[in-house]
Write an enzyme that holds these catalytic residues in place. Sequence first.
Site, PDB file in Angstrom:
ATOM      1  N   ILE A 122      -9.616   3.951  22.555  1.00 16.58           N
ATOM      2  CA  ILE A 122      -9.742   2.618  21.959  1.00 16.58           C
ATOM      3  C   ILE A 122      -9.664   2.773  20.444  1.00 16.58           C
ATOM      4  O   ILE A 122     -10.242   3.701  19.877  1.00 16.58           O
ATOM      5  CB  ILE A 122     -11.046   1.908  22.392  1.00 16.58           C
ATOM      6  CG1 ILE A 122     -11.077   0.471  21.849  1.00 16.58           C
ATOM      7  CG2 ILE A 122     -12.274   2.703  21.984  1.00 16.58           C
ATOM      8  CD1 ILE A 122     -12.196  -0.374  22.462  1.00 16.58           C
TER       9      ILE A 122
ATOM     10  N   ILE B  90     -11.940   7.753  20.367  1.00 21.30           N
ATOM     11  CA  ILE B  90     -11.811   6.711  19.356  1.00 21.30           C
ATOM     12  C   ILE B  90     -10.554   6.991  18.540  1.00 21.30           C
ATOM     13  O   ILE B  90     -10.414   8.065  17.952  1.00 21.30           O
ATOM     14  CB  ILE B  90     -13.051   6.664  18.439  1.00 21.30           C
ATOM     15  CG1 ILE B  90     -14.339   6.532  19.273  1.00 21.30           C
ATOM     16  CG2 ILE B  90     -12.913   5.522  17.440  1.00 21.30           C
ATOM     17  CD1 ILE B  90     -14.396   5.309  20.174  1.00 21.30           C
ATOM     18  N   LYS B  91      -9.645   6.023  18.507  1.00 16.82           N
ATOM     19  CA  LYS B  91      -8.379   6.201  17.796  1.00 16.82           C
ATOM     20  C   LYS B  91      -8.542   5.842  16.321  1.00 16.82           C
ATOM     21  O   LYS B  91      -9.000   4.752  15.983  1.00 16.82           O
ATOM     22  CB  LYS B  91      -7.275   5.333  18.419  1.00 16.82           C
ATOM     23  CG  LYS B  91      -6.813   5.825  19.764  1.00 16.82           C
ATOM     24  CD  LYS B  91      -5.725   4.932  20.355  1.00 16.82           C
ATOM     25  CE  LYS B  91      -4.376   5.217  19.756  1.00 16.82           C
ATOM     26  NZ  LYS B  91      -3.293   4.480  20.471  1.00 16.82           N
ATOM     27  N   ILE B  92      -8.147   6.801  15.486  1.00 14.42           N
ATOM     28  CA  ILE B  92      -8.182   6.620  14.032  1.00 14.42           C
ATOM     29  C   ILE B  92      -6.795   6.952  13.496  1.00 14.42           C
ATOM     30  O   ILE B  92      -6.248   8.013  13.813  1.00 14.42           O
ATOM     31  CB  ILE B  92      -9.237   7.536  13.382  1.00 14.42           C
ATOM     32  CG1 ILE B  92     -10.634   7.184  13.897  1.00 14.42           C
ATOM     33  CG2 ILE B  92      -9.182   7.439  11.861  1.00 14.42           C
ATOM     34  CD1 ILE B  92     -11.728   8.127  13.418  1.00 14.42           C
TER      35      ILE B  92
END
Length: 370
Positions: A110, A141-143
């Site tokens: 996400i 967690i997408k960064i």
Amino acid sequence: MSTPTADLSAAGVSIWLDDLSRSRIDSGNLAELIQKRDVVGVTTNPSIFQAAIGNKNDDSYDAPLVALAQNGADVDTAIFEITTTDVRDAADIFRPVFDETDGVDGRVSIEVSPDLAHDTEATIAQAKELWAKVDRPNTLIKIPATLAGLPAISAVLAEGISVNVTLIFSLERYAAVIDAYLTGIREAAANGHDIATIHSVASFFVSRVDTEVDKRLDAIGTPAATALKGKAGLANARLAYELFEKTFAEPRAVELIAAGATVQRPLWASTGVKDPALPDTLYVTELVAPGTVNTMPEKTLEATFDHGVITGDTVTGAYADAHRTFDELAAAGVDLVDVTQVLEDEGVEKFIVSWHDLQATVRDALDAAR
């Protein structure tokens, strides 16, 4: 009988689906893809959620939006609740895969809001918030790999949070991403976290490179330029894998791995073929290498299952050809540094537009429900 997707998995490629929706979860389709298409993970992004929630033929979000409206939720709260619920439910479906692979696969990603792509501190804060809200160990967690994203990647990993680094286009930025990963894991160990439980993938975009480079080759128009069309994306990705192999064999990486750290796996993203002149499985069959992930839209997944031909590793033996392609592109007049910067800027902007479209869709739904 073996299938192409089973062959791909056997060759060391983890197949992840680049899509998610409430109806896909509720209908059992996601579970079916695990069983019948060898899917072992899911990636999402703002465009995917915009398509899912904005789909007028899908009423699976109607009831949640009505409930949120009745509870007085604002737009951003509603999006946060809906997307984290979808990711949590998908993570539960993939939990057996997560357990069977000792946390390597069974992952659901996400993304932080693309509005924060150039704000380090806000990215860190939202990454922590998303991780706590989904509350599943098999979340990523997408960064984005923007300049502001790099220190955020390290900081979030240092908190013991698993990260999917997205929007990587250049080898130079990929090297910085690996450095950010190793820095973050070292800090996580210093902070007392069990680094064996922290996982990461680095999402290297493929087809968009060809789209931009081929446009420039067409403008150049020489026979030599035309002959290079459809080659840049694969060459770029293959050289990324060469960089991956080299960097994770260096002492600083070997030392962390010996202490229990996991390797940050390369993930091939943007693997749907956009040029109809190219084979529809090109960015799958030609990017087979051990310890990689290929996240693909369902159309590409089905094409691979139907007629993909998996011949084993198609990356590590192609480094010399990839370097030659880069030399030929430069000689033809293609500035790859400019190409990758344009693609990063466009990638961030496209996700921002999708995010704002999603906000508008949810706002309209909340108003209608009220």
